[in-house]
Design an enzyme around this catalytic site. Sequence first.
Site, PDB file in Angstrom:
ATOM      1  N   HIS A   1     -23.869 -61.819   2.966  1.00  0.00           N
ATOM      2  CA  HIS A   1     -23.100 -61.410   1.788  1.00  0.00           C
ATOM      3  C   HIS A   1     -22.754 -62.612   0.930  1.00  0.00           C
ATOM      4  CE1 HIS A   1     -19.767 -62.380   4.576  1.00  0.00           C
ATOM      5  NE2 HIS A   1     -18.868 -62.266   3.617  1.00  0.00           N
TER       6      HIS A   1
ATOM      7  N   HIS B   1     -16.230 -58.566   9.366  1.00  0.00           N
ATOM      8  CA  HIS B   1     -14.788 -58.347   9.239  1.00  0.00           C
ATOM      9  C   HIS B   1     -14.404 -57.967   7.800  1.00  0.00           C
ATOM     10  CE1 HIS B   1     -14.559 -63.026   8.738  1.00  0.00           C
ATOM     11  NE2 HIS B   1     -14.675 -62.458   7.552  1.00  0.00           N
TER      12      HIS B   1
HETATM   13  C1  DHB Z   1     -15.441 -59.535   1.768  1.00  0.00           C
HETATM   14  C2  DHB Z   1     -14.605 -60.532   2.275  1.00  0.00           C
HETATM   15  C3  DHB Z   1     -14.887 -61.121   3.480  1.00  0.00           C
HETATM   16  O1  DHB Z   1     -14.069 -62.048   4.015  1.00  0.00           O
HETATM   17  C4  DHB Z   1     -16.006 -60.788   4.194  1.00  0.00           C
HETATM   18  O2  DHB Z   1     -16.236 -61.436   5.347  1.00  0.00           O
HETATM   19  C5  DHB Z   1     -16.855 -59.814   3.714  1.00  0.00           C
HETATM   20  C6  DHB Z   1     -16.561 -59.195   2.497  1.00  0.00           C
HETATM   21  C7  DHB Z   1     -15.108 -58.870   0.493  1.00  0.00           C
HETATM   22  O3  DHB Z   1     -14.160 -59.295  -0.187  1.00  0.00           O
HETATM   23  O4  DHB Z   1     -15.781 -57.896   0.151  1.00  0.00           O
HETATM   24 FE    FE Z   2     -14.879 -63.130   5.570  1.00  0.00          FE
END
Ligand code: DHB
Ligand code: FE
Length: 297
Positions: free
Chosen positions: A193, A12
């Site tokens: 991430h 997301h």
């Molecule tokens: C980012 C934020 C999010 O909530 C996520 O799930 C993935 C990436 C971001 O700030 O890049």
């Molecule tokens: Fe997120």
Amino acid sequence: MARITAGVGSSHVPAIGAALDRGRTHQPEWRPIFAGYEWSQRWIAAERPDVIILVYNDHASAFSLDFVPTFAIGCADSFAPADEGWGPRQVPEVIGHPELAWHIAQSVILEEFDLTLMDRMDVDHGLTVPLSLMFGQPTAWPVRVIPLAVNVIQYPAPTANRCYRLGEAIARAVATFPEDLNVQVWGTGGMSHQLAGSRAGLINREFDTLFLDRLSEAPDALRVMPHEEYIREAGSEGMELIMWLTMRGALGPRVRELYRFYHVPASNTAVGHVVLVPEETGERSVTDDAVPRSAAA
Ligand code: DHB
Ligand code: FE
């Protein structure tokens, strides 16, 4: 009766919403990501679900650290888009399904599975970006949505197993809702991430692939993984993946993967997406460890 016909997992990433809203989908860095959802857009247009139970996390848009519900279900008629960073997205208001939401709340709470009841809740990129990826840019979303927010921000977060068991409890609730509804359950967030700290930018393709394989074939291995392992392998924000297990738990013991997409990078994250359908097994598909042991004996 209402029935759960499919599950969708999707990242997301907020920058995806910003790229879409600002007309950048054809730029080279974004084109592959939107292309990766074209099959799913055609699939869902044919499926025409009535309601999506959309499992996501709030990113300090609806909740601050003043109160942090572990699980919060949106029972309102509608939910306004909100967002941090880029500001509220110019996307349609999200229309709820209060009757089914209250039914789920009643059912799972009486199974001793506590939810926070939300009569008003703004919804951020965690919910609206997957809607955009799956439905594009309509003037109104073609589906009702029950937001189900999970705390993956403030420790202690629920375990992966508890997320899975919530999905099982939701499946039992949906199966007893008398209206004939085509219901999907979506799990959002991930994949690997980490947004801050010395490991910012971490991507772990090998773990993400293993997670997607196991999600379909061996979810028990993901249920017992501690938070520390999710964080070590997928990064601090990669822990969002536990929300996919609520979707998986709602589908029963066996599923078929209809579609998978994986791409690096979007912003500084890995994007993952699956479409799963329950395999008919003939038997009731969920374990029932919410029944008090004395009654089950
Ligand atoms: C980012 C934020 C999010 O909530 C996520 O799930 C993935 C990436 C971001 O700030 O890049
Ligand atoms: Fe997120």
